[in-house]
Scaffold this motif. Structure first.
Motif, PDB file in Angstrom:
ATOM      1  N   GLU A   1      -6.037 -12.195  -2.040  1.00  0.00           N
ATOM      2  CA  GLU A   1      -4.889 -12.551  -1.212  1.00  0.00           C
ATOM      3  C   GLU A   1      -3.560 -12.214  -1.869  1.00  0.00           C
ATOM      4  O   GLU A   1      -2.521 -12.235  -1.210  1.00  0.00           O
ATOM      5  N   LEU A   2      -3.587 -11.901  -3.159  1.00  0.00           N
ATOM      6  CA  LEU A   2      -2.349 -11.579  -3.875  1.00  0.00           C
ATOM      7  C   LEU A   2      -1.973 -10.110  -3.769  1.00  0.00           C
ATOM      8  O   LEU A   2      -0.928  -9.706  -4.279  1.00  0.00           O
ATOM      9  N   MET A   3      -2.822  -9.301  -3.136  1.00  0.00           N
ATOM     10  CA  MET A   3      -2.652  -7.855  -3.199  1.00  0.00           C
ATOM     11  C   MET A   3      -1.787  -7.269  -2.089  1.00  0.00           C
ATOM     12  O   MET A   3      -1.548  -6.071  -2.073  1.00  0.00           O
ATOM     13  N   GLY A   4      -1.332  -8.088  -1.152  1.00  0.00           N
ATOM     14  CA  GLY A   4      -0.486  -7.568  -0.087  1.00  0.00           C
ATOM     15  C   GLY A   4       0.772  -6.883  -0.593  1.00  0.00           C
ATOM     16  O   GLY A   4       1.059  -5.729  -0.234  1.00  0.00           O
ATOM     17  N   PRO A   5       1.570  -7.547  -1.466  1.00  0.00           N
ATOM     18  CA  PRO A   5       2.758  -6.883  -2.006  1.00  0.00           C
ATOM     19  C   PRO A   5       2.432  -5.632  -2.815  1.00  0.00           C
ATOM     20  O   PRO A   5       3.229  -4.693  -2.861  1.00  0.00           O
ATOM     21  N   VAL A   6       1.256  -5.610  -3.440  1.00  0.00           N
ATOM     22  CA  VAL A   6       0.869  -4.433  -4.218  1.00  0.00           C
ATOM     23  C   VAL A   6       0.713  -3.225  -3.311  1.00  0.00           C
ATOM     24  O   VAL A   6       1.183  -2.116  -3.620  1.00  0.00           O
ATOM     25  N   VAL A   7       0.046  -3.409  -2.178  1.00  0.00           N
ATOM     26  CA  VAL A   7      -0.146  -2.297  -1.241  1.00  0.00           C
ATOM     27  C   VAL A   7       1.195  -1.834  -0.689  1.00  0.00           C
ATOM     28  O   VAL A   7       1.421  -0.632  -0.483  1.00  0.00           O
ATOM     29  N   ASP A   8       2.120  -2.780  -0.448  1.00  0.00           N
ATOM     30  CA  ASP A   8       3.464  -2.401   0.000  1.00  0.00           C
ATOM     31  C   ASP A   8       4.142  -1.457  -0.987  1.00  0.00           C
ATOM     32  O   ASP A   8       4.910  -0.578  -0.586  1.00  0.00           O
ATOM     33  N   GLU A   9       3.896  -1.640  -2.276  1.00  0.00           N
ATOM     34  CA  GLU A   9       4.502  -0.791  -3.300  1.00  0.00           C
ATOM     35  C   GLU A   9       3.664   0.453  -3.583  1.00  0.00           C
ATOM     36  O   GLU A   9       4.189   1.530  -3.845  1.00  0.00           O
ATOM     37  N   LEU A  10       2.348   0.294  -3.547  1.00  0.00           N
ATOM     38  CA  LEU A  10       1.453   1.370  -3.960  1.00  0.00           C
ATOM     39  C   LEU A  10       1.466   2.540  -2.986  1.00  0.00           C
ATOM     40  O   LEU A  10       1.496   3.704  -3.393  1.00  0.00           O
ATOM     41  N   ILE A  11       1.440   2.254  -1.693  1.00  0.00           N
ATOM     42  CA  ILE A  11       1.348   3.328  -0.707  1.00  0.00           C
ATOM     43  C   ILE A  11       2.570   4.247  -0.755  1.00  0.00           C
ATOM     44  O   ILE A  11       2.420   5.483  -0.800  1.00  0.00           O
ATOM     45  N   PRO A  12       3.818   3.733  -0.760  1.00  0.00           N
ATOM     46  CA  PRO A  12       4.965   4.653  -0.863  1.00  0.00           C
ATOM     47  C   PRO A  12       4.946   5.487  -2.135  1.00  0.00           C
ATOM     48  O   PRO A  12       5.334   6.661  -2.113  1.00  0.00           O
ATOM     49  N   LEU A  13       4.512   4.905  -3.248  1.00  0.00           N
ATOM     50  CA  LEU A  13       4.457   5.664  -4.493  1.00  0.00           C
ATOM     51  C   LEU A  13       3.439   6.796  -4.396  1.00  0.00           C
ATOM     52  O   LEU A  13       3.724   7.940  -4.742  1.00  0.00           O
ATOM     53  N   LEU A  14       2.233   6.486  -3.903  1.00  0.00           N
ATOM     54  CA  LEU A  14       1.198   7.512  -3.805  1.00  0.00           C
ATOM     55  C   LEU A  14       1.535   8.559  -2.748  1.00  0.00           C
ATOM     56  O   LEU A  14       1.086   9.699  -2.845  1.00  0.00           O
ATOM     57  N   ARG A  15       2.308   8.201  -1.756  1.00  0.00           N
ATOM     58  CA  ARG A  15       2.733   9.206  -0.767  1.00  0.00           C
ATOM     59  C   ARG A  15       3.530  10.319  -1.427  1.00  0.00           C
ATOM     60  O   ARG A  15       3.484  11.469  -0.990  1.00  0.00           O
ATOM     61  N   ARG A  16       4.282   9.974  -2.485  1.00  0.00           N
ATOM     62  CA  ARG A  16       5.077  10.990  -3.174  1.00  0.00           C
ATOM     63  C   ARG A  16       4.235  11.793  -4.164  1.00  0.00           C
ATOM     64  O   ARG A  16       4.552  12.938  -4.447  1.00  0.00           O
ATOM     65  N   GLU A  17       3.205  11.184  -4.712  1.00  0.00           N
ATOM     66  CA  GLU A  17       2.505  11.815  -5.828  1.00  0.00           C
ATOM     67  C   GLU A  17       1.172  12.448  -5.459  1.00  0.00           C
ATOM     68  O   GLU A  17       0.682  13.298  -6.185  1.00  0.00           O
TER      69      GLU A  17
END
Length: 489
Positions: free
Chosen positions: A311-327
Motif C-alpha cells: 500500500e506504500l507504493m502508490g507514490p513510488v509509481v507516480d515518480e517511477l513512471i515519468p522517470l522511466l518514460r524518459r530513460e
C-alpha cells in the motif's frame, strides 16, 4: 603540458575534490575512477606510458589509506592529495607514510560512512536543500554533474587506459549506450523530487527535450489465472529482442512472480523505493539497487518482499513512471486483480491498456468490470485492447473467443494461442525466454501482438525485423539495461 589528475571519490564528493585540483592546476584534466583497485590499475597504465599524473582521493580515512597503500611504487605520481573527514593526527601520519603529499583533514562535506549518509537524508527532510546521495559506484561509471574525463596526450596512453579499466571493472562500458568517443556524457537526472515539492519529476530538465517519451502498456484483468503475467513477461522479452530498452514493472506487489518466470536468481525488493520517496527524493542509486536485470535491454522492478508494504507504493509509481518514460523505449506493467493506488496510477497513465481474459467461467464478466473501472479513471476505450488468452482448437474455443470480444466491445482485438504442455514447465523454472525462442502458435501470436503495438506506438515498425534504434542517441541515466542491476554493499 598540464598534469592529468585521477580523482578517486564518491559522486557527492566530486565537486569538492574538483575545486581542490583546480586550485592547483586550473587547466587540469580530471579522470574519475571508482575504487582503490581501479585507481592503482590506471596509475600503472599511465606509468607504462611515462605520463605524469596527480592523484586525489576523498573518502573516510580508512578508505583513503587503502587507496594510497594500493598505489604502485616508483610510478610518476607528482602529487597525492588525501581528503578525509577525520582530524586524527595518527591517521594523517599514516597517510603521509603511504605517499600523500598533502592531507586535508576535517573535510565535513565528504561522506564518512552509511550512518552519515542516512543522517544527511533525514536532515534534508527537515528542510535542507535536496542534494543527491552518493551514486552506487558499481552501477555508474561517472559522477553526477559536469565532469571532465582525461584526454591522454599520447596514443599509447589512449590505448593503455581503456585496457586497464576493462580489467579493473569499468562499468560504463557495460551499459547499453551507443558507442561514443571523446568527452564522457553527463548524467541527465540526479534526483527526482517527490510530488508536492517545488520541483516535480516532470519538471526535471533534460538535455534531449525532443526525445519522445516511452509509451506505457498496462495489462489488466478482472480475475486471476488468465495468463496476464506470462503474457506481460513474453511481450517484454519480445520487445527487448527487437532492440528496445524495455522497463518491466510487476505491480502485483503482494504476490507477484514475474521475476521467477524470467529466471531472476536474486530478486530485489521494491519497498526501499517507498522509503526513498517518503524522504523526499528518488535517486538513481536507489532505482538501480531495486532493479533486476533480466537480459540485454530488459530490466524489472517489483514486487515487494513484505506484502503489507504494497500500500506504500502508490507514490513510488507516480515518480517511477515519468522517470522511466524518459530513460526507456517501452514500459510494460503487469497488475494485480486488486486495484491498489499503484495499479490505478499505471492504468491512468497508460498508452495502451490490454484487457486479458480467457474461456473460464466469469472471465468475461470480470473483464467488463475492469474495462468500466479503467474508463472511470480516464482511460478511453480507444486505448484499450481486448486480448483473449489461451485460444485453442478445442471445441467451443472459437465461440468463447467471439463472446469475449463481443461482450468487451473494444475496437482493438487480439488472440493469444495456447502455449502447449511445455509452457507451464518452462515458466516454472524461469525459462520463459526459451518458449519465445521456439516456433509455435503461442510464440507467433505473442510476437504478432507485440509487434503490432510497437508499430502503433511508434517504437518500431511492425514488419521490421531489424533491432530498433533511436534516430538520435539519447543521453540517459545509467540504468542497468545490460549489466546486472544487483547491488552488494
Amino acid at each position: 603540458m598540464e598534469t592529468i589528475w585521477l580523482a578517486c571519490c564518491a559522486c557527492e564528493a566530486y565537486p569538492q575534490i574538483q575545486r581542490e585540483i583546480a586550485a592547483r592546476s586550473p587547466q587540469a584534466k580530471i579522470m574519475r575512477v571508482d575504487g582503490a583497485a581501479s585507481l592503482a590499475t590506471v596509475v600503472l597504465a599511465f606509468a607504462q606510458a611515462e605520463t605524469e599524473v596527480g592523484v586525489a582521493v576523498a573518502a573516510s580515512g580508512a578508505r583513503v589509506l587503502e587507496a594510497l597503500e594500493a598505489l604502485p611504487r616508483d610510478t610518476p605520481v607528482c602529487q597525492v592529495i588525501a581528503l578525509c573527514p577525520e582530524t586524527d593526527a595518527a591517521l594523517a601520519a599514516r597517510l603521509f607514510q603511504a605517499g600523500a603529499t598533502e592531507v586535508i583533514a576535517g573535510a565535513r562535506a565528504l561522506p564518512d560512512d552509511s550512518e552519515e549518509e542516512e543522517r544527511a537524508e533525514t536532515e534534508r527532510v527537515a528542510g535542507a536543500p535536496a542534494r543527491p546521495r552518493a551514486c552506487d559506484e558499481e552501477a555508474f561509471g561517472a559522477p553526477h554533474g559536469d565532469m571532465r574525463m582525461a584526454s591522454p596526450p599520447e596514443e599509447a596512453v589512449a590505448e593503455a587506459v581503456p585496457r586497464a579499466l576493462a580489467g579493473a571493472g569499468s562499468f560504463a562500458d557495460d551499459l547499453d549506450e551507443p558507442e561514443r568517443t571523446g568527452v564522457a556524457e553527463p548524467v541527465v537526472a540526479e534526483v527526482i523530487p517527490r510530488r508536492g515539492h517545488a520541483t516535480r519529476c516532470e519538471d526535471v530538465p533534460s538535455t534531449e527535450e525532443s526525445a519522445p517519451a516511452a509509451p506505457l502498456v498496462t495489462l489488466i484483468s478482472g480475475r486471476g489465472g488468465c495468463g496476464k503475467t506470462t503474457l506481460a513477461g513474453a511481450m517484454a522479452l519480445r520487445a527487448s529482442a527487437r532492440g528496445l530498452r524495455c522497463a518491466l514493472i510487476d505491480l502485483d506487489l503482494m504476490f507477484g512472480n514475474l521475476y521467477a518466470l524470467l529466471g531472476v536468481e536474486e530478486p530485489r525488493d521494491a519497498a526501499p523505493l517507498a522509503a526513498a520517496v517518503s524522504l523526499g527524493a528518488l535517486t538513481e542509486g536507489e532505482l538501480v539497487r531495486a532493479s533486476m536485470r533480466v537480459g540485454p535491454g530488459l530490466t524489472l522492478w517489483g514486487p515487494v518482499q513484505a506484502p503489507e508494504q504494497a500500500e506504500l507504493m502508490g507514490p513510488v509509481v507516480d515518480e517511477l513512471i515519468p522517470l522511466l518514460r524518459r530513460e526507456a523505449d517501452l514500459i510494460i506493467v503487469d497488475t494485480s486483480v486488486t486495484w491498489t493506488d499503484a495499479v490505478a496510477a499505471s492504468v491512468a497513465a497508460c498508452d495502451r491498456c490490454l484487457v486479458v481474459g480467457d474461456d473460464r467461467v466469469g472471465a468475461t464478466a470480470a473483464a467488463e468490470r475492469a474495462i468500466d473501472l479503467a474508463a472511470r479513471i480516464g482511460v478511453s476505450r480507444t486505448k484499450m485492447v481486448s486480448v483473449f488468452n489461451r485460444c485453442s482448437s478445442r471445441e467451443g474455443a472459437e465461440d468463447a473467443a467471439a463472446r469475449f470480444e463481443f461482450t468487451t466491445a473494444l475496437g482493438m482485438k487480439a488472440r493469444i494461442d495456447e502455449g502447449g504442455s511445455d509452457l507451464p514447465g518452462l515458466a516454472a523454472v524461469g525459462r520463459l525466454d526459451r518458449v519465445l525462442a521456439q516456433p509455435g502458435a503461442f510464440q507467433a501470436s505473442v510476437c504478432a501482438l507485440t509487434d503490432t503495438l510497437l508499430g502503433e506506438l511508434g517504437c518500431v515498425g511492425a514488419a521490421d525485423d531489424a533491432p530498433a534504434a533511436p534516430a538520435e542517441p539519447r543521453v540517459r541515466i545509467r540504468l542497468p539495461w545490460k549489466r546486472g542491476g544487483g547491488w552488494e554493499p
